[in-house]
Design a protein around this motif. Sequence first.
Motif, PDB file in Angstrom:
ATOM      1  N   LYS A  83       0.844  -1.186   0.000  1.00  0.00           N
ATOM      2  CA  LYS A  83       0.000   0.000   0.000  1.00  0.00           C
ATOM      3  C   LYS A  83       0.880   1.237   0.000  1.00  0.00           C
ATOM      4  N   THR A  84       0.419   2.256  -0.682  1.00  0.00           N
ATOM      5  CA  THR A  84       1.164   3.500  -0.710  1.00  0.00           C
ATOM      6  C   THR A  84       1.044   4.201   0.644  1.00  0.00           C
ATOM      7  N   GLU A  85       1.934   5.169   0.874  1.00  0.00           N
ATOM      8  CA  GLU A  85       1.865   5.938   2.116  1.00  0.00           C
ATOM      9  C   GLU A  85       0.532   6.681   2.215  1.00  0.00           C
ATOM     10  N   GLN A  86       0.016   7.148   1.071  1.00  0.00           N
ATOM     11  CA  GLN A  86      -1.260   7.850   1.059  1.00  0.00           C
ATOM     12  C   GLN A  86      -2.390   6.923   1.490  1.00  0.00           C
ATOM     13  N   GLU A  87      -2.369   5.687   0.980  1.00  0.00           N
ATOM     14  CA  GLU A  87      -3.414   4.727   1.355  1.00  0.00           C
ATOM     15  C   GLU A  87      -3.349   4.404   2.844  1.00  0.00           C
ATOM     16  N   LYS A  88      -2.131   4.240   3.355  1.00  0.00           N
ATOM     17  CA  LYS A  88      -1.981   3.954   4.779  1.00  0.00           C
ATOM     18  C   LYS A  88      -2.523   5.115   5.616  1.00  0.00           C
ATOM     19  N   ALA A  89      -2.234   6.334   5.173  1.00  0.00           N
ATOM     20  CA  ALA A  89      -2.728   7.510   5.895  1.00  0.00           C
ATOM     21  C   ALA A  89      -4.243   7.591   5.844  1.00  0.00           C
ATOM     22  N   GLN A  90      -4.814   7.271   4.677  1.00  0.00           N
ATOM     23  CA  GLN A  90      -6.268   7.318   4.532  1.00  0.00           C
ATOM     24  C   GLN A  90      -6.958   6.361   5.479  1.00  0.00           C
ATOM     25  N   GLU A  91      -6.382   5.187   5.650  1.00  0.00           N
ATOM     26  CA  GLU A  91      -7.016   4.147   6.463  1.00  0.00           C
ATOM     27  C   GLU A  91      -6.838   4.383   7.952  1.00  0.00           C
ATOM     28  N   GLY A  92      -5.906   5.255   8.333  1.00  0.00           N
ATOM     29  CA  GLY A  92      -5.547   5.375   9.730  1.00  0.00           C
ATOM     30  C   GLY A  92      -6.298   6.451  10.488  1.00  0.00           C
ATOM     31  N   THR A  93      -5.930   6.579  11.752  1.00  0.00           N
ATOM     32  CA  THR A  93      -6.407   7.649  12.619  1.00  0.00           C
ATOM     33  C   THR A  93      -5.192   8.337  13.228  1.00  0.00           C
ATOM     34  N   THR A  94      -5.399   9.556  13.697  1.00  0.00           N
ATOM     35  CA  THR A  94      -4.303  10.355  14.252  1.00  0.00           C
ATOM     36  C   THR A  94      -4.824  11.105  15.473  1.00  0.00           C
ATOM     37  N   PRO A  95      -4.022  11.210  16.546  1.00  0.00           N
ATOM     38  CA  PRO A  95      -4.431  12.064  17.670  1.00  0.00           C
ATOM     39  C   PRO A  95      -4.736  13.471  17.162  1.00  0.00           C
ATOM     40  N   VAL A  96      -5.778  14.063  17.668  1.00  0.00           N
ATOM     41  CA  VAL A  96      -6.241  15.346  17.137  1.00  0.00           C
ATOM     42  C   VAL A  96      -5.152  16.409  17.182  1.00  0.00           C
ATOM     43  N   GLN A  97      -4.313  16.384  18.212  1.00  0.00           N
ATOM     44  CA  GLN A  97      -3.271  17.400  18.333  1.00  0.00           C
ATOM     45  C   GLN A  97      -2.157  17.225  17.310  1.00  0.00           C
ATOM     46  N   ASP A  98      -2.133  16.065  16.624  1.00  0.00           N
ATOM     47  CA  ASP A  98      -1.129  15.800  15.593  1.00  0.00           C
ATOM     48  C   ASP A  98      -1.715  15.774  14.190  1.00  0.00           C
ATOM     49  N   TYR A  99      -3.022  15.934  14.067  1.00  0.00           N
ATOM     50  CA  TYR A  99      -3.657  15.834  12.745  1.00  0.00           C
ATOM     51  C   TYR A  99      -3.531  17.155  11.990  1.00  0.00           C
TER      52      TYR A  99
ATOM     53  N   THR B 228      -5.895  21.398  15.254  1.00  0.00           N
ATOM     54  CA  THR B 228      -4.745  22.223  14.892  1.00  0.00           C
ATOM     55  C   THR B 228      -5.158  23.225  13.821  1.00  0.00           C
ATOM     56  N   LYS B 229      -4.377  24.302  13.702  1.00  0.00           N
ATOM     57  CA  LYS B 229      -4.650  25.302  12.668  1.00  0.00           C
ATOM     58  C   LYS B 229      -4.552  24.678  11.276  1.00  0.00           C
ATOM     59  N   GLU B 230      -3.564  23.793  11.084  1.00  0.00           N
ATOM     60  CA  GLU B 230      -3.382  23.151   9.780  1.00  0.00           C
ATOM     61  C   GLU B 230      -4.582  22.303   9.393  1.00  0.00           C
ATOM     62  N   ALA B 231      -5.144  21.579  10.348  1.00  0.00           N
ATOM     63  CA  ALA B 231      -6.322  20.762  10.074  1.00  0.00           C
ATOM     64  C   ALA B 231      -7.506  21.633   9.674  1.00  0.00           C
ATOM     65  N   LEU B 232      -7.667  22.764  10.334  1.00  0.00           N
ATOM     66  CA  LEU B 232      -8.798  23.645  10.054  1.00  0.00           C
ATOM     67  C   LEU B 232      -8.739  24.223   8.648  1.00  0.00           C
TER      68      LEU B 232
END
Length: 290
Positions: free
Chosen positions: A24-40, A167-171
């Motif tokens: 799986k590509t890194e993008q696919e792995k990221a799509q399938e995953g979850t991230t702590p809100v402070q790191d998203y 995070t500001k980036e997520a917003l």
Amino acid sequence: MKKKIIGLLASLLLLGGCFNLNEKTEQEKAQEGTTPVQDYVGQGYSFVDGDKSAEQVKKHKKEIKQEAINYMKTTYKTDVKVNNVVPARNGAVVIVESEAPIQFTTSVIVTFSLNKKDEIGIVTSNEGEVEQAIVGGLYAKAYETEFHHLNEFGEKLAKKYDLEGYTKEALIKASPKGYQGKYYFITVGFDDYLSAYNAYLSNNQVSAEKLRTLFKKDDETSKNMTIVMNFFSKEDKLPKQNVVDSLAEEFQQEPDLPKGEYPINLFKNFIVNRVGLPDGENIEANVTIN
């Protein structure tokens, strides 16, 4: 009024042409995953069938950005900058941000021509989405002092109850929800506030004083204005109900907040990457500020 944010995860199809179908590509792995809100910060944010148009979007990214900017200027008399271009079915979703004369984040859809895949087709937006964002931005301009206080109050509560926010980036990259802050966003039916909305289209420099008059004209008590508060635990589990009840009590007692309905949600400490949202499991309370 109960508000829940539900994120539905679709099944991912493996990209054709891989040397190993189990890879799986890194993008696919990221799509399938979850991230702590402070790191998203928007990793894995995607739309259905985006993989099928990714190459075209990459090739025409500059043109797609300009089409989105032109659409917002022509249709809504608003200058915007582009924060993210996300491949989608037959085109791209472009997340744009207006910083002046009002602030909001929203999205528009830039498609490819059905006849010529290398040509830009129509540019559009989801019904009412941009209009809602504009009204929220106008409300924040009309009550700038109150929203500044809301930002400070949200930060104070997060520190007191050991909670997190976006995070500001997520917003700006994965949250086209209109006018928003680290712990909240405004949701509203724009047709409840047509006086303010139409005044903006006629003159986007309409004053805060004029906007306050128009908002009160359409809705004296702001009963149709909803400010959704979203807080996140620092752990991967929901807090007890008494935590959100305490938050609701503090909101009820705090003076000088923007008027409106306040659904208050507490989530676990993770974001579903693909949709940029929690999974919807939460505890909640509701407050009216008038």
